[in-house]
Structures are given as C-alpha cells and as structure tokens.
Write an enzyme that holds these catalytic residues in place. Structure first.
Site, PDB file in Angstrom:
ATOM      1  N   ARG A 241      11.877  -4.826  -8.483  1.00 44.63           N
ATOM      2  CA  ARG A 241      10.433  -4.625  -8.607  1.00 44.63           C
ATOM      3  C   ARG A 241       9.987  -4.655 -10.069  1.00 44.63           C
ATOM      4  O   ARG A 241      10.712  -4.194 -10.950  1.00 44.63           O
ATOM      5  CB  ARG A 241      10.026  -3.271  -7.988  1.00 44.63           C
ATOM      6  CG  ARG A 241      10.463  -3.068  -6.547  1.00 44.63           C
ATOM      7  CD  ARG A 241       9.882  -4.111  -5.599  1.00 44.63           C
ATOM      8  NE  ARG A 241       8.425  -4.113  -5.590  1.00 44.63           N
ATOM      9  CZ  ARG A 241       7.673  -3.311  -4.823  1.00 44.63           C
ATOM     10  NH1 ARG A 241       8.227  -2.451  -4.006  1.00 44.63           N
ATOM     11  NH2 ARG A 241       6.355  -3.402  -4.868  1.00 44.63           N
TER      12      ARG A 241
ATOM     13  N   LYS B 128       3.835   6.068   4.412  1.00 44.47           N
ATOM     14  CA  LYS B 128       2.986   4.878   4.459  1.00 44.47           C
ATOM     15  C   LYS B 128       2.678   4.447   5.892  1.00 44.47           C
ATOM     16  O   LYS B 128       2.219   3.325   6.120  1.00 44.47           O
ATOM     17  CB  LYS B 128       3.680   3.731   3.718  1.00 44.47           C
ATOM     18  CG  LYS B 128       4.041   4.062   2.272  1.00 44.47           C
ATOM     19  CD  LYS B 128       4.849   2.924   1.648  1.00 44.47           C
ATOM     20  CE  LYS B 128       5.322   3.287   0.248  1.00 44.47           C
ATOM     21  NZ  LYS B 128       6.170   2.224  -0.327  1.00 44.47           N
TER      22      LYS B 128
ATOM     23  N   PRO C  62       0.833  -1.211   0.000  1.00 41.53           N
ATOM     24  CA  PRO C  62       0.000   0.000   0.000  1.00 41.53           C
ATOM     25  C   PRO C  62       0.865   1.257   0.000  1.00 41.53           C
ATOM     26  O   PRO C  62       1.886   1.313   0.671  1.00 41.53           O
ATOM     27  CB  PRO C  62      -0.795  -0.127   1.292  1.00 41.53           C
ATOM     28  CG  PRO C  62      -0.877  -1.590   1.523  1.00 41.53           C
ATOM     29  CD  PRO C  62       0.437  -2.145   1.043  1.00 41.53           C
ATOM     30  N   GLU C  63       0.454   2.243  -0.798  1.00 40.38           N
ATOM     31  CA  GLU C  63       1.213   3.476  -0.943  1.00 40.38           C
ATOM     32  C   GLU C  63       0.391   4.643  -0.400  1.00 40.38           C
ATOM     33  O   GLU C  63      -0.635   4.426   0.235  1.00 40.38           O
ATOM     34  CB  GLU C  63       1.564   3.675  -2.428  1.00 40.38           C
ATOM     35  CG  GLU C  63       2.230   2.433  -3.034  1.00 40.38           C
ATOM     36  CD  GLU C  63       2.506   2.552  -4.525  1.00 40.38           C
ATOM     37  OE1 GLU C  63       2.776   3.664  -4.998  1.00 40.38           O
ATOM     38  OE2 GLU C  63       2.462   1.521  -5.218  1.00 40.38           O
TER      39      GLU C  63
END
Ligand SMILES: [Zn+2]
Length: 290
Positions: free
Chosen positions: A280, A54, A2-3
């Site tokens: 990533r 975050k 989650p960002e």
C-alpha cells in the site's frame, strides 16, 4: 477502500432512509454480489443498521439481516419520496442509478429503492439470520474498534490499554498493524497514514519499538483522524459516496496521505516521501516523523 468514517457515514444515512420501511422485493442482477436467497429479506421491516468495522448489517424484523461489505468500489444509494431534494448525484456514480453497475436493488414500501452499485464487483451481500451476524468469519475475527458505533459489537472497544498490548506484541511495521482488521477494526490506508504523521511516527517502525508515550500519542492521533473523517462525511476517494449520492470532503484535508513531493505543512523542512509498505502507498515526512 472505505474505512470506518466512510462506512459509519453510510450507516447513518441508511438509518435515516431505511428504518421503519419494508423490503417488498429484491432484484439481483449479478449473482456473485448476493449469492444467497434474497427472498428471505422480502416482507421484513428494517429495524436498525449496525456497523462492524467496514461491514454493515441491515437488520430486519423477520429475523434476517443483509450483511454488506462494499469493499473497494461498492456504493449504496437511496432514492425515494422521503429524500425531498435529491441532490445531483455525484460524478463518482459511474453508469447511473440504476445503471450497468447496479447489481442488486432493494425495493422498499412507499416507492423507496436502495441500489447496490459496484464497478469492480469485489463487494458482497450475505443474507443471514440476525442472530448469526456476529458469527460471520469477517465479523468474528474483527479486532476492537477505536470507536464503536452505537449499534456495533458491544465488547469491541479499543481502549488505550488494549492498543498498547496489540502494539507491544508485534514486530511488524506499525502501519501494517494499524491496518490489520483482525488487530484493530476499521482503520485503513488513509487514516493510518494520517494518524502516523500526526503522532510523528514513521510507518516502518516495528510496532513493539514504540515507547509508552508514542503509543499514547498514536492512540490519540487515530481517534482524532477518524473523528475528523467522520465530521467531513468521509473521504471520497475511488467510488465512495453517501446514500444520498453526495461525496465526503476529508480528501480535501488529508494530512499526509496522497501528498507525495508536497512540502510538509508542519515542519516546512521536507517534502513527503512515498514508499510501498505491505503493498500500500505509504506517505511520511522524513524530517518530522522520527
Ligand atoms: Zn514534516
């Protein structure tokens, strides 16, 4: 992970359900999720919920805060009499609420409960004095943010000038700089991929090679994708849900992220490629991102 849009959506939800309520008990079933003395939170009324990148901080009126990083799969789910029509909880809540992945439960007055679920157990909750929240290493090192939540670090706004400075000091690939939490707070893999596509910049370019015009376009693109994410309640990849058990919908509007082998919606001349950059998944259009 989650960002900013996802964690900000959670913050807004927690503010709605928790503020003004007293924590009456904290039950810890997996000690590594909350290593410190949870009893310091008991009898405290929730004053506000702040977000730093975050990370969330639930601030109580007794001088203590619960600082929470949900990491990859953490969920904060609220149930109570003030959630009038509990939605059918998302299928992303594995094992139920409470269930085998519920590691911490905050009991509130008037029958409310806040559950911390975490399948992968990478998330953490720290119990600290509210005055020391900004001294937690993660928060202290956090770079400025594209937009600061009303409750966040007062000095932490990423201005266009600051953004240009950050880029021009690094020869690393621009995408890696965007995701470095010590350089810029809150941007992760999804929004970095989408912002770079929107600004027509290849993720692999050296950050300092961007022209002033490209820097400006990228700054605007970051703001745009984060706003879009926030408007849609975040992207429900992995385990992300809102405190009332709903999913976000930004995943239905990804620009580049996750679109390997799909035709680029802008140029219609090439398919998205996927490479791995800094470990990533990195998506780009080889035709119009150049
Ligand atoms: Zn394209």
């Amino acid at each position: 992970m989650p960002e900013l849009p996802e964690v900000e959506t959670i913050r807004i939800g927690l503010e709605k359900y928790l503020v003004g309520h007293k924590i009456t008990k904290v039950e810890v079933r997996w000690r590594k999720s909350l290593p410190e003395n949870e009893n310091k939170l008991v009898e405290g009324y929730v004053k506000k919920i702040r977000r730093f990148g975050k990370v969330l901080s639930i601030d109580l009126d007794n001088g203590y805060s619960a600082v929470i990083h949900i990491k990859l799969t953490g969920q904060l789910i609220y149930k109570g009499s003030n959630l009038p029509n509990p939605p059918s909880l998302s299928k992303k809540i594995v094992g139920g609420v409470p269930g085998k992945h519920t590691h911490v439960t905050f009991f509130l007055d008037k029958g409310g409960k806040l559950y911390f679920n975490d399948v992968r157990k990478f998330g953490w909750i720290k119990v600290v004095k509210t005055k020391d929240v900004e001294e937690i290493p993660f928060i202290k090192k956090l770079g400025p943010e594209p937009f600061v939540s009303a409750q966040g670090k007062p000095s932490g706004k990423l201005t266009p000038g600051l953004f240009k400075q950050i880029l021009s000091k690094s020869s690393r690939p621009v995408k890696i700089v965007l995701m470095d939490q010590e350089k810029i707070g809150g941007v992760g893999n999804i929004y970095a991929n989408d912002a770079l596509w929107l600004a027509r910049i290849l993720p692999t370019w050296s950050a300092k090679s961007l022209s002033p015009k490209e820097q400006s376009k990228l700054y605007d693109a970051i703001l745009n994708v984060l706003k879009e994410g926030l408007k849609r309640g975040g992207a429900s990849e992995l385990s992300y849900v809102t405190p009332d058990g709903n999913e976000g919908s930004y995943q239905e509007h990804f620009l580049a992220y996750g679109r390997k082998d799909e035709i680029c919606s802008r140029c219609r001349k090439a398919k998205f490629k996927k490479i791995t950059l800094g470990g990533r998944g990195t998506y780009f259009c080889p035709y119009c991102q150049k």
